[in-house]
Write an enzyme that holds these catalytic residues in place. Structure first.
Site, PDB file in Angstrom:
ATOM      1  CD  GLU A 105      -3.027  -1.304   2.038  1.00 35.02           C
ATOM      2  OE1 GLU A 105      -2.732  -1.094   3.218  1.00 35.02           O
ATOM      3  OE2 GLU A 105      -4.161  -1.619   1.663  1.00 35.02           O
TER       4      GLU A 105
ATOM      5  CD  GLU B 160      -3.365  -7.256   3.229  1.00 31.16           C
ATOM      6  OE1 GLU B 160      -4.391  -6.737   3.683  1.00 31.16           O
ATOM      7  OE2 GLU B 160      -2.272  -6.669   3.151  1.00 31.16           O
TER       8      GLU B 160
HETATM    9  C1  GAL Z   1      -4.981  -3.985   4.158  1.00 32.08           C
HETATM   10  C2  GAL Z   1      -3.585  -3.741   4.640  1.00 32.08           C
HETATM   11  C3  GAL Z   1      -3.296  -4.451   5.924  1.00 32.08           C
HETATM   12  C4  GAL Z   1      -4.403  -4.236   6.891  1.00 32.08           C
HETATM   13  C5  GAL Z   1      -5.681  -4.701   6.299  1.00 32.08           C
HETATM   14  C6  GAL Z   1      -6.874  -4.460   7.177  1.00 32.08           C
HETATM   15  O1  GAL Z   1      -5.379  -2.964   3.324  1.00 32.08           O
HETATM   16  O2  GAL Z   1      -2.650  -4.123   3.684  1.00 32.08           O
HETATM   17  O3  GAL Z   1      -2.086  -3.980   6.431  1.00 32.08           O
HETATM   18  O4  GAL Z   1      -4.509  -2.887   7.166  1.00 32.08           O
HETATM   19  O5  GAL Z   1      -5.945  -3.987   5.125  1.00 32.08           O
HETATM   20  O6  GAL Z   1      -6.768  -4.991   8.418  1.00 32.08           O
END
Ligand code: GAL
Length: 991
Positions: free
Chosen positions: A423, A502
């Site tokens: 990010e 993620e």
């Molecule tokens: C993503 C980010 C993580 C965390 C997650 C939400 O956007 O990469 O570091 O913030 O969202 O918990």
């Protein structure tokens, strides 16, 4: 006015002075001295204008002591400030590269003795494995240099400043710096010297660096060695005793690729390592080589020629007392826990972990995406204006970060992908990092999720893509637009392997729908799985003013800006307890598939490359949860990808009880991470003879009723139940509310194919608007007939015209008490409902209801979109163990598909409840808790829950799913609970 001496604090350059080039973190026999331990410490609220403290003879006797490594905000009980948690927001003004004058600065000093025999060393190096966020170093009063890159290693040449005997090192650490703009990861801000400090003697004729690039092809291993050493270091000898390899390179020019013959490959499943030494006359380096070849072929990501599916976790360095200070025993146990839960991959979100973590990953076996320490997410809030990722002033800082990342960890076979960071928007500096990696390491691809258009990365990666969108990415024929891509860019992205860096946000109770994502991986080979967000909660163990311990989250330390409990989104609680979500993950990704078919079962080995020779297949038969037979199945050894049909054992079928067959694949021998018999995969088959549900008896001759009435064990006053089996009881009352989960509170709306999500309204908010948490009742009628009582009530909330009609019929059937509740919503309800249930309040009465024994799904909580870990059986638990201690109290403890339930008090049976399926075969679930949903919803932390003298049993005809809308998709429509008519039918008897 800041002194020019502190200019390095806001300098975008990553370091200065005697900083040395990055190299591998090696296990060498050259002498070294750990400088971990107690240092003298002084904290200033702003950067002091002078550096007098660095003088060798400075009197620090009035200073406190602080352990190194540590974060000063976690030391001294608040005396040195407090941790700050933010997700995206910068906790200082966005004014790059500047930071406020209010910049907590920690001065550290210690003495150390340099052994006399170090005088032959060619060089003496001082290594810092991690300091947050910028620091400057002095030795014996000499200024050595400065560095930033908190989670990266920095070595300084201190040869000309150290002397045999007593020396003094001084380190000034600033919490905020230009580098803080590049370290905006979603985590606690934790300043300090938080990793090891080591003094290293570098011998003349030693090895500065070594890189063993290993490969595996056709059963044979290969090593491309890169030796960084002066000419005087040669000859250099590489030995692999187990393989009988001994290679001597007389000069640097002789270092050529080495064929090492037949080897066993390294994989996350069989992490075969070979001990290697690389030596000169002066120094010997010990390494553990794993032979594997990483490659991208078309849209496939392959290791040793076979497609990898990541069943991964995003892993932060987080410890409830130490913060990001590494605790090897804790980390090893954490990784072993991952293995026990079928996790096969780690993304080191969002920075390189302590270097030893990679040794553990090599040894225990994980596919690792090693991520650089980089995130500038806060610029997203200002439209990415001024984002360092595209500003030439920061180019060197970006390149320095990726060099330090790759160089430090390049020898690890577990690392199969490099990640540029997280990010940080997009821009030329990221592209430059990628180009540098490509030039340096041709053996591993480059990942960066923020490269939406795929301009400089090798794999296509996304976070929180919904199931339909993920499916479209996997589908060859799909032209559906991809987020952030033109059609041409989208077409290019579809030519690459895809992974979800993620997905399934594991915040609080959840995530749901893990199985839907997993199903796609088996359908579309371009999809390579993903990494759950995230492995653990980052709670910090602290206490309330009255001394009650709890795990703190954002806001608990009085931060000016913070992001609340968004830091509590792990599969493991801060206390190391695996959540039901992790059990669900384990079941969903289990590497053995069972498909029952008549009297056979087809067993498939879904692993990457390991066969099933390490497994045994055991079975058991149960009648209503009672074991009646068990044994072991003969299953041939299955190579990866292979299936076999195996006959099922013949088991006794009970005429009057449910008969279930359970098959477990278990470890045949102990592994480094689990004992013999550890279950890695399970399946169940319902072998029950069909049994009719007793017909509902329809009473007639109803006439108005009032006063008191007794029906078997039930006593009523004015139509309301007041006692059951002699115990006071209130209810049942309609319960439509659940204490909102973090996902219920999520307010984003997905907009597939566009740039992420837009703000919407959470379900929790809609439920409150509809008054589900504050329903009132109006009794419409009470009637009785011989052996039966009927009440009809209208349930609704203040200022709402919506209502639910609840008809309850109590009757005696063959002497047993039956309750049938018909729940009928009015027209006009527009939201989903959290639950459709009835609640009984069971006051303490000297013998509190404090346990349950049930036959149904268990042992842990389950919800409609998270049922895979649950199995049918007989279970028992105390009231406290029925719920999960989520960091923020919320809905927990629902057990699905219950057949019978016994409530107990100190082990003694109090009430026995048999639950019938409805006419569509749907079975109710139950929750037993010390608190009502309304009480739970009001508490921000477990310690805020009131003392309770009543136990509450909720029997739910249905519950809403979980989803992962705290950061991702809402509940899938199939598992969303829409207001609808439901029936609950129970038989209740005294225990
Ligand atoms: C993503 C980010 C993580 C965390 C997650 C939400 O956007 O990469 O570091 O913030 O969202 O918990």
């Amino acid at each position: 006015m800041l002194s020019h001496r502190s200019a390095y604090v806001t300098d975008t350059a990553p370091g200065s002075g005697a900083l040395r080039a990055a190299r591998s973190w090696l296990h060498s026999d050259a002498p070294s001295l750990s400088l971990n331990g107690l240092w003298r410490f002084r904290l200033s609220p702003t950067a002091p204008a002078t550096e007098e403290f660095a003088a060798a003879d400075f009197d620090d006797s009035g200073w406190d002591g602080i352990p190194v490594p540590s974060h000063w905000v976690l030391q001294g009980d608040g005396a040195y400030g407090r941790p700050i948690y933010t997700n995206v927001q910068y906790p200082f003004p966005i004014d790059p590269p500047y930071v406020p004058d209010e910049n907590p600065t920690g001065d550290h000093r210690r003495h150390f003795d340099v052994p006399a025999d170090w005088s032959d060393a060619e060089r003496i190096v001082l290594r810092f494995d991690g300091v947050e966020s910028v620091f400057k170093v002095w030795v014996n009063g000499d200024e050595i240099g400065s560095a930033s890159g908190s989670r990266l290693a920095h070595e300084f040449d201190v040869t000309s400043s150290v002397r045999p005997g007593d020396n003094v090192v001084a380190v000034r650490v600033h919490q905020w710096s230009a580098a803080s703009y590049l370290e905006d990861q979603d985590q606690w801000w934790l300043p300090g010297v938080f990793r090891d400090v080591t003094l290293i003697a570098r011998p003349a004729g030693g090895i500065e660096d070594v890189w063993l690039r290993t490969g595996f092809e056709n059963g044979r291993g290969r090593i491309d060695a890169e030796i960084t050493a002066g000419a005087e270091a040669f000859p250099v000898t590489l030995r692999i005793p187990e393989l009988g390899v001994e290679q001597v390179w007389a000069t640097a020019a002789d270092v050529v690729p080495l064929a090492v013959g037949d080897v066993e490959p390294w994989s996350a499943e069989r992490p075969r390592l070979y001990d290697v030494t690389v030596s000169t006359a002066a120094e010997s380096i010990a390494l553990r080589a794993g032979f594997r070849t990483v490659e991208i072929r078309g849209d496939r990501f392959l290791v040793n020629g076979r497609r990898v599916v990541f069943h991964g976790m995003n892993r932060h360095e987080a410890h409830p007392e130490r913060g990001r200070v590494f605790d090897e025993a804790h980390a090893r146990e954490d990784l072993a826990r991952m293995k026990r839960f079928n996790v096969n991959a780690i993304r080191t979100s969002h920075y390189p972990p302590h270097p030893r973590l990679l040794d553990l990953a090599d040894e225990l076996g994980f596919w690792v995406i090693l991520e650089c320490d980089l995130e500038t997410h806060g610029f997203g809030d200002v439209g990415w204006a001024g984002n360092p990722s595209d500003d030439p002033a920061w180019r060197e800082a970006y390149l320095d970060r990726i060099r330090r990342t790759v160089e430090r960890d390049k020898n690890h076979p577990s690392i199969v992908i490099w990640s540029l960071g997280n990010e940080a928007g997009t821009g030329a500096n990221l592209a430059a990092m990628s180009a540098w990696v490509h030039a340096r390491d041709t053996g591993r691809p480059v990942h960066y999720e923020g490269d939406y258009a795929g301009e400089y990365t090798d794999v296509y990666s996304r976070m929180y893509a919904s199931v339909p969108e993920t499916e479209q990415i996997g589908t060859d024929g799909s032209r559906a637009p991809l987020m952030g891509c033109t059609p041409a860019q989208g077409a290019r992205q579809r030519t690459k392997p895809f992974l979800l860096c993620e997905y399934t946000h594991a915040m609080g109770n959840g995530p749901g729908a893990l199985d839907q994502y997993e199903a796609l991986v088996h359908r579309y080979p371009r999809l390579h799985g993903g990494f759950v967000w995230e492995w653990r909660d980052h709670g910090i163990l602290t206490t309330t003013p009255d001394g009650t311990p709890y795990y703190a989250y954002g806001g608990d330390f009085g931060e000016v800006v913070h992001d609340g409990n968004f830091v509590m989104d792990g599969m493991v609680l801060s206390s190391d307890v695996p959540t039901p979500g992790l059990h669900e993950f384990k079941a969903v990704v289990q590497p053995v598939r069972f498909a029952f078919d008549g009297d056979d079962v087809a067993i498939t080995n879904l692993r990457h490359s390991a066969d099933t020779s390490d497994l045994r297949f055991i079975w058991r038969a149960e009648h209503e949860g009672t074991l009646v037979d068990s044994g072991e199945m003969e299953v041939p050894v299955l190579a990866a990808g292979e299936s076999a049909r195996v006959p099922l054992p013949r088991i006794p079928v009970a005429p009057d009880a449910e008969t279930w067959l359970t098959v477990d694949a278990v470890l045949a021998a102990p592994a480094a991470w689990a004992g013999e018999g550890h279950v890695i995969a399970t399946a169940q088959l319902d072998r029950s003879a069909s049994r009719p549900v007793p017909e509902v008896r329809r009473e007639s001759g109803w006439r108005p009723s009032g006063g008191t009435l007794t029906l078997g064990i039930a006593e009523f006053v004015g139509g309301s139940l007041v006692r059951l089996a002699g115990r006071d009881v209130a209810g049942p009352r309609l319960e439509l509310f659940r204490a909102p989960t973090d996902n219920d509170k999520g307010a984003t709306e997905e907009v597939d194919g566009s740039d992420a999500s837009v703000p919407g309204v959470s379900n929790a908010e809609l439920w409150r608007r509809d008054g589900l948490d504050r329903l009132t009742t109006r009794l419409l009628s009470v009637e009785q007939t011989a052996g039966a009582l009927r009440t009809i009530s209208k349930v609704s909330a203040a200022n709402s015209a919506l209502s639910v009609i609840v008809e309850s019929v109590w009757s005696l059937v063959g002497g047993e008490l039956e309750l049938r509740v018909e729940i009928e919503p009015s027209r006009g309800w527009r939201t989903v409902w959290p639950r459709i249930g009835i609640r009984f309040d069971l006051p303490d009465g000297g013998a509190p209801v404090d346990g349950a024994d049930w036959f149904g799904l268990g042992p842990l909580e389950s919800y409609p979109d998270s049922l895979r870990a649950a199995r049918t059986g007989r279970f028992s638990a105390t009231i406290d163990d029925l719920g999960v201690d989520y960091a923020r109290p919320q809905e927990t403890g629902h057990r699905s598909q219950v057949r019978d339930l016994t409530l107990t008090s100190a082990g003694a049976e109090v009430l026995r409840i048999v639950a019938f399926p409805d006419t569509r075969g749907r079975r109710p679930g139950f929750t037993l808790s010390r608190h009502t949903p309304q009480q739970i919803a009001r508490a921000g932390h477990p310690f805020e829950l009131p003392r309770s003298e009543t136990s509450h049993l909720i029997v739910d005809a249905a519950q809403h799913g979980l989803g992962s809308r705290a950061c991702g998709p809402d509940v899938w429509p199939e598992f969303a609970l829409r207001p609808e008519a439901r029936t609950i039918r129970l038989r209740i008897s005294a225990g």
